[in-house]
Write a protein that holds these residues in place. Structure first.
Motif, PDB file in Angstrom:
ATOM      1  N   LEU A 225      -2.906   3.691  -1.845  1.00 19.58           N
ATOM      2  CA  LEU A 225      -2.943   5.005  -1.220  1.00 19.58           C
ATOM      3  C   LEU A 225      -4.317   5.614  -1.413  1.00 19.58           C
ATOM      4  CD1 LEU A 225       0.329   6.472  -2.742  1.00 19.58           C
ATOM      5  CD2 LEU A 225       0.054   5.611  -0.442  1.00 19.58           C
ATOM      6  N   ALA A 226      -4.746   6.406  -0.460  1.00 17.85           N
ATOM      7  CA  ALA A 226      -6.013   7.122  -0.607  1.00 17.85           C
ATOM      8  C   ALA A 226      -5.915   8.457   0.123  1.00 17.85           C
ATOM      9  CB  ALA A 226      -7.155   6.305  -0.030  1.00 17.85           C
ATOM     10  N   LEU A 227      -6.552   9.450  -0.432  1.00 14.39           N
ATOM     11  CA  LEU A 227      -6.678  10.736   0.246  1.00 14.39           C
ATOM     12  C   LEU A 227      -8.039  10.718   0.923  1.00 14.39           C
ATOM     13  CD1 LEU A 227      -5.298  13.085  -2.535  1.00 14.39           C
ATOM     14  CD2 LEU A 227      -4.113  12.290  -0.491  1.00 14.39           C
ATOM     15  N   ASP A 228      -8.038  10.354   2.191  1.00 13.76           N
ATOM     16  CA  ASP A 228      -9.292  10.121   2.906  1.00 13.76           C
ATOM     17  C   ASP A 228      -9.065  10.361   4.398  1.00 13.76           C
ATOM     18  OD1 ASP A 228     -11.915   9.406   3.268  1.00 13.76           O
ATOM     19  OD2 ASP A 228     -11.683   7.360   2.537  1.00 13.76           O
ATOM     20  N   GLU A 229     -10.140  10.409   5.131  1.00 15.40           N
ATOM     21  CA  GLU A 229     -10.052  10.505   6.591  1.00 15.40           C
ATOM     22  C   GLU A 229      -9.615   9.156   7.157  1.00 15.40           C
ATOM     23  OE1 GLU A 229     -10.517  13.296   8.453  1.00 15.40           O
ATOM     24  OE2 GLU A 229     -10.719  14.335   6.542  1.00 15.40           O
ATOM     25  N   PRO A 230      -8.853   9.153   8.252  1.00 17.75           N
ATOM     26  CA  PRO A 230      -8.425   7.877   8.846  1.00 17.75           C
ATOM     27  C   PRO A 230      -9.601   7.126   9.473  1.00 17.75           C
ATOM     28  CG  PRO A 230      -7.670   9.736  10.166  1.00 17.75           C
ATOM     29  CD  PRO A 230      -8.307  10.302   8.945  1.00 17.75           C
ATOM     30  N   ASP A 231      -9.522   5.790   9.433  1.00 21.47           N
ATOM     31  CA  ASP A 231     -10.477   4.949  10.148  1.00 21.47           C
ATOM     32  C   ASP A 231     -10.116   4.959  11.629  1.00 21.47           C
ATOM     33  OD1 ASP A 231     -11.859   4.211   7.866  1.00 21.47           O
ATOM     34  OD2 ASP A 231     -10.664   2.405   7.544  1.00 21.47           O
ATOM     35  N   GLU A 232     -11.037   4.503  12.461  1.00 20.97           N
ATOM     36  CA  GLU A 232     -10.796   4.452  13.911  1.00 20.97           C
ATOM     37  C   GLU A 232      -9.574   3.622  14.265  1.00 20.97           C
ATOM     38  OE1 GLU A 232     -14.254   3.027  15.923  1.00 20.97           O
ATOM     39  OE2 GLU A 232     -15.516   4.638  15.189  1.00 20.97           O
ATOM     40  N   LYS A 233      -9.347   2.530  13.536  1.00 20.87           N
ATOM     41  CA  LYS A 233      -8.260   1.608  13.875  1.00 20.87           C
ATOM     42  C   LYS A 233      -6.898   2.040  13.325  1.00 20.87           C
ATOM     43  CE  LYS A 233      -8.942  -1.395   9.922  1.00 20.87           C
ATOM     44  NZ  LYS A 233      -8.970  -2.735   9.428  1.00 20.87           N
ATOM     45  N   ASP A 234      -6.868   3.028  12.418  1.00 21.94           N
ATOM     46  CA  ASP A 234      -5.615   3.453  11.802  1.00 21.94           C
ATOM     47  C   ASP A 234      -4.669   4.090  12.805  1.00 21.94           C
ATOM     48  OD1 ASP A 234      -6.514   2.597   9.342  1.00 21.94           O
ATOM     49  OD2 ASP A 234      -7.042   4.604   8.636  1.00 21.94           O
ATOM     50  N   LYS A 235      -3.394   3.899  12.569  1.00 27.35           N
ATOM     51  CA  LYS A 235      -2.358   4.575  13.337  1.00 27.35           C
ATOM     52  C   LYS A 235      -2.024   5.848  12.570  1.00 27.35           C
ATOM     53  CE  LYS A 235       2.373   4.114  14.969  1.00 27.35           C
ATOM     54  NZ  LYS A 235       3.544   3.227  15.062  1.00 27.35           N
ATOM     55  N   VAL A 236      -2.108   6.992  13.213  1.00 25.61           N
ATOM     56  CA  VAL A 236      -1.832   8.264  12.554  1.00 25.61           C
ATOM     57  C   VAL A 236      -0.470   8.764  13.017  1.00 25.61           C
ATOM     58  CG1 VAL A 236      -2.615  10.627  12.184  1.00 25.61           C
ATOM     59  CG2 VAL A 236      -4.300   8.788  12.420  1.00 25.61           C
ATOM     60  N   VAL A 237       0.420   9.014  12.051  1.00 23.25           N
ATOM     61  CA  VAL A 237       1.755   9.530  12.337  1.00 23.25           C
ATOM     62  C   VAL A 237       1.971  10.766  11.473  1.00 23.25           C
ATOM     63  CG1 VAL A 237       2.716   7.297  12.984  1.00 23.25           C
ATOM     64  CG2 VAL A 237       2.828   8.025  10.621  1.00 23.25           C
ATOM     65  N   THR A 238       2.911  11.607  11.872  1.00 23.22           N
ATOM     66  CA  THR A 238       3.265  12.781  11.084  1.00 23.22           C
ATOM     67  C   THR A 238       4.625  12.543  10.460  1.00 23.22           C
ATOM     68  OG1 THR A 238       2.004  14.209  12.566  1.00 23.22           O
ATOM     69  CG2 THR A 238       3.625  15.274  11.141  1.00 23.22           C
ATOM     70  N   ILE A 239       4.656  12.633   9.126  1.00 25.55           N
ATOM     71  CA  ILE A 239       5.895  12.432   8.375  1.00 25.55           C
ATOM     72  C   ILE A 239       6.121  13.685   7.540  1.00 25.55           C
ATOM     73  CG2 ILE A 239       7.092  11.013   6.672  1.00 25.55           C
ATOM     74  CD1 ILE A 239       5.176   8.715   7.497  1.00 25.55           C
ATOM     75  N   ASN A 240       7.244  14.350   7.777  1.00 28.76           N
ATOM     76  CA  ASN A 240       7.548  15.599   7.060  1.00 28.76           C
ATOM     77  C   ASN A 240       6.378  16.575   7.115  1.00 28.76           C
ATOM     78  OD1 ASN A 240      10.071  14.591   6.406  1.00 28.76           O
ATOM     79  ND2 ASN A 240       9.425  13.865   4.413  1.00 28.76           N
ATOM     80  N   GLU A 241       5.817  16.735   8.296  1.00 30.08           N
ATOM     81  CA  GLU A 241       4.718  17.663   8.571  1.00 30.08           C
ATOM     82  C   GLU A 241       3.400  17.287   7.886  1.00 30.08           C
ATOM     83  OE1 GLU A 241       5.862  21.788   8.246  1.00 30.08           O
ATOM     84  OE2 GLU A 241       7.942  21.286   8.712  1.00 30.08           O
ATOM     85  N   VAL A 242       3.278  16.041   7.422  1.00 31.42           N
ATOM     86  CA  VAL A 242       2.048  15.549   6.796  1.00 31.42           C
ATOM     87  C   VAL A 242       1.494  14.418   7.656  1.00 31.42           C
ATOM     88  CG1 VAL A 242       1.065  14.448   4.748  1.00 31.42           C
ATOM     89  CG2 VAL A 242       2.888  16.143   4.498  1.00 31.42           C
ATOM     90  N   SER A 243       0.219  14.512   8.041  1.00 31.51           N
ATOM     91  CA  SER A 243      -0.414  13.441   8.806  1.00 31.51           C
ATOM     92  C   SER A 243      -0.721  12.270   7.873  1.00 31.51           C
ATOM     93  CB  SER A 243      -1.713  13.918   9.442  1.00 31.51           C
ATOM     94  OG  SER A 243      -1.436  14.865  10.431  1.00 31.51           O
ATOM     95  N   VAL A 244      -0.295  11.094   8.292  1.00 34.03           N
ATOM     96  CA  VAL A 244      -0.467   9.884   7.487  1.00 34.03           C
ATOM     97  C   VAL A 244      -1.159   8.833   8.347  1.00 34.03           C
ATOM     98  CG1 VAL A 244       0.744   8.067   6.226  1.00 34.03           C
ATOM     99  CG2 VAL A 244       1.643  10.389   6.198  1.00 34.03           C
ATOM    100  N   ALA A 245      -2.235   8.252   7.824  1.00 32.41           N
ATOM    101  CA  ALA A 245      -2.951   7.180   8.520  1.00 32.41           C
ATOM    102  C   ALA A 245      -2.512   5.852   7.932  1.00 32.41           C
ATOM    103  CB  ALA A 245      -4.453   7.360   8.364  1.00 32.41           C
ATOM    104  N   ILE A 246      -2.135   4.923   8.812  1.00 31.09           N
ATOM    105  CA  ILE A 246      -1.645   3.615   8.367  1.00 31.09           C
ATOM    106  C   ILE A 246      -2.505   2.537   8.998  1.00 31.09           C
ATOM    107  CG2 ILE A 246       0.329   2.048   8.323  1.00 31.09           C
ATOM    108  CD1 ILE A 246       2.116   4.533   8.710  1.00 31.09           C
TER     109      ILE A 246
END
Length: 56
Positions: free
Chosen positions: A3-24
Motif C-alpha cells: 500500500l502507498a499513499l501516493d498519486e496514481p500512475d497513468e496506468k492505474d485504475k482509479v475506483v471509489t470505495i466508501n467515498e475514498v479514491s483508490v488507485a489499483i
C-alpha cells in the motif's frame, strides 16, 4: 503486494470505495478481489485481509 499513499500512475485504475479514491495497478487487480483493509494491533498498522492466494 503493498500500500502507498501516493498519486496514481497513468496506468492505474482509479475506483471509489466508501467515498475514498483508490488507485489499483492493473497487474495486481485480479489479486485485489475480496480484500479488506483493516488495522492490526499486532502489525501496528494497516493490513490487507482475505484472498488467500499464493501470488506473493
Amino acid at each position: 503486494m503493498g500500500l502507498a499513499l501516493d498519486e496514481p500512475d497513468e496506468k492505474d485504475k482509479v475506483v471509489t470505495i466508501n467515498e475514498v479514491s483508490v488507485a489499483i495497478d492493473p497487474d495486481i487487480e485480479p489479486y485485489t478481489e475480496d480484500l479488506t483493509l483493516d488495522f492490526s494491533l499486532e502489525a501496528n498498522g494497516l493490513v490487507l485481509l482475505g484472498n488467500e492466494s499464493n501470488c506473493c
